[in-house]
Write an enzyme that holds these catalytic residues in place. Structure first.
Site, PDB file in Angstrom:
ATOM      1  N   SER A  22       4.596  16.452   8.878  1.00  0.00           N
ATOM      2  CA  SER A  22       3.997  15.112   8.918  1.00  0.00           C
ATOM      3  C   SER A  22       2.486  15.081   8.747  1.00  0.00           C
ATOM      4  O   SER A  22       1.897  13.990   8.734  1.00  0.00           O
ATOM      5  CB  SER A  22       4.369  14.414  10.230  1.00  0.00           C
ATOM      6  OG  SER A  22       5.710  13.975  10.185  1.00  0.00           O
ATOM      7  N   LYS A  25       1.224  12.778   6.107  1.00  0.00           N
ATOM      8  CA  LYS A  25       0.892  11.364   6.310  1.00  0.00           C
ATOM      9  C   LYS A  25      -0.600  11.074   6.255  1.00  0.00           C
ATOM     10  O   LYS A  25      -0.999   9.906   6.139  1.00  0.00           O
ATOM     11  CB  LYS A  25       1.496  10.884   7.628  1.00  0.00           C
ATOM     12  CG  LYS A  25       3.027  10.903   7.638  1.00  0.00           C
ATOM     13  CD  LYS A  25       3.587  10.401   8.960  1.00  0.00           C
ATOM     14  CE  LYS A  25       5.099  10.259   8.927  1.00  0.00           C
ATOM     15  NZ  LYS A  25       5.809  11.512   9.226  1.00  0.00           N
ATOM     16  N   SER A  78       3.922   8.952  13.975  1.00  0.00           N
ATOM     17  CA  SER A  78       4.464   9.739  12.867  1.00  0.00           C
ATOM     18  C   SER A  78       5.786   9.155  12.356  1.00  0.00           C
ATOM     19  O   SER A  78       6.738   9.876  12.080  1.00  0.00           O
ATOM     20  CB  SER A  78       4.674  11.198  13.297  1.00  0.00           C
ATOM     21  OG  SER A  78       4.621  12.055  12.194  1.00  0.00           O
ATOM     22  N   LYS A 191      -3.727  14.830  13.125  1.00  0.00           N
ATOM     23  CA  LYS A 191      -2.349  14.506  12.769  1.00  0.00           C
ATOM     24  C   LYS A 191      -1.477  15.732  12.989  1.00  0.00           C
ATOM     25  O   LYS A 191      -1.762  16.815  12.485  1.00  0.00           O
ATOM     26  CB  LYS A 191      -2.255  14.051  11.305  1.00  0.00           C
ATOM     27  CG  LYS A 191      -0.848  13.614  10.914  1.00  0.00           C
ATOM     28  CD  LYS A 191      -0.473  12.304  11.581  1.00  0.00           C
ATOM     29  CE  LYS A 191       1.021  12.037  11.523  1.00  0.00           C
ATOM     30  NZ  LYS A 191       1.790  12.858  12.493  1.00  0.00           N
TER      31      LYS A 191
END
Length: 366
Positions: A22, A25, A78, A191
């Site tokens: 993720s 993202k 997420s 992140k």
């Protein structure tokens, strides 16, 4: 990486292509923020977007949600479904959006990345590198909206449905997965990511005493422990690292982290303790208690053109394990390239092991 200059202060396998989970993202959000679309614009949720696996906001077909709330869902919780909604709503299709994601990454300087979805679930030809993710996050943090979102610990988003001609809002609490925001001095955003193939991933930034460092880790098992060690090392040795050639680390000042927890292709010690000599490298792709499962995997790899075989290992307590291995390969670089090929084709993470001298894969089933 020094956020001010982009100089790499410490690196380990920074150019190795790995599944980024993720952390993908970050690019999803960059593209949305630079799309020219208003944050208040609402996008309708499609049925296809709701079918993506978790983690999710559990949006429902026909609901509407704003670009801003999608970004909070993506960067804090997420949410994979939010990523799909954003891609479809802004580009017309996921395929078009991911093409634009890859182009944007290359334009920024992350040339060793390729994206085939907006959420980061494991897929063929979906990869990035630790270096590329650091470059992308450094770029993203220059956007004040991105910076504000990733610094937010807890928030809420809302999706709207039409029920009996009335708009009904559904509030959804979102909590940032970045633990550093709660317990690491100077954390200003990041992140996280995790899939079975990618293991634990993180890219983020911390600022102390006028210095901002970006850390990027792929394939970790001790995600937060390794992240902390890298950051503390960077701040403690910043002046020294800044004056050294890019990425060069003094042999007397190695970061005390488990390097076998950072690279998806793991270089492990001689594990069977039969001989300390070696003759190239082996890839271990699986370990089973049942021989038939090992044989089945060997046949699968052999059909794909890999030199696979089963090695029988006796364990303590009279137990036996059957390890599926590929190789051997004379050079480490070749072993790493094959490991990466296996990862892209099957999503399997492998161990890279020193091969015993004069290895004879006689246990290969016919």
């Amino acid at each position: 990486m020094d956020a001010a200059t982009g100089k790499i202060l410490y690196k380990k396998d920074s150019e190795l292509r790995l599944p980024p989970a993720s952390t993908t993202k970050v690019v999803t959000a960059i593209l949305a923020l630079e799309s020219g679309r208003k944050l208040t614009e609402s996008i309708t949720v499609s049925k296809a977007a709701t079918r993506v696996p978790a983690s999710k906001l559990y949006l429902r077909p026909g609901q509407t949600i704003t670009v801003e709330h999608l970004l909070y869902g993506i960067l804090l919780s997420s949410a994979n479904d939010a990523s799909m909604v954003l891609a479809e709503g802004l580009a017309g299709s996921v395929e078009r959006y991911t093409e634009l994601m890859t182009k944007k990454a290359h334009d920024i300087g992350a040339l060793n990345s390729n994206f085939t979805n907006p959420h980061g679930l494991t897929a063929p030809d979906h990869y990035s590198t630790a270096r590329d993710l650091a470059i992308l996050f450094r770029y993203a943090m220059k956007n004040p909206i991105f910076r504000e979102i990733v610094q937010t610990k807890i928030s809420s988003v809302s999706s709207n449905s039409i029920v009996r001609k009335r708009t009904v809002a559904r509030r959804i609490s979102v909590r940032n997965h970045n633990r550093l925001l709660w317990n690491f001095d100077g954390a200003i955003g990041g992140k996280t990511g995790y899939t079975y193939a990618a293991q634990k991933c993180f890219v983020g930034a911390v600022a102390r005493n006028g210095v901002t460092l970006i850390v990027s880790i792929l394939g970790a098992r001790d995600q937060w422990g390794d992240t902390r060690k890298l950051l503390e090392y960077g701040f403690d040795n910043y002046q020294t690292l800044e004056t050294q050639p890019a990425g060069k680390t003094s042999t007397n000042e190695q970061v005390n982290i488990r390097t076998d927890r950072i690279s998806a292709s793991i270089i492990a010690p001689q594990e069977d303790n039969k001989s300390q000599s070696s003759d190239g490298y082996l890839l271990q792709v699986g370990s089973f208690r049942e021989r038939d499962r090992a044989d089945s995997l060997v046949k699968q790899f052999s059909a794909d053109g890999f030199e696979a075989f089963v090695e029988t290992i006796s364990l303590t307590g009279g137990q036996t394990t059957y390890r599926v291995r590929v190789g051997p390969y004379a050079e480490l670089l070749e072993a790493q390239e094959i490991a990466q090929e296996i990862l892209h084709k099957s999503g399997l993470r492998v161990l890279i092991l020193p091969a015993p001298a004069a290895l004879e894969p006689a246990d290969n089933p016919s």
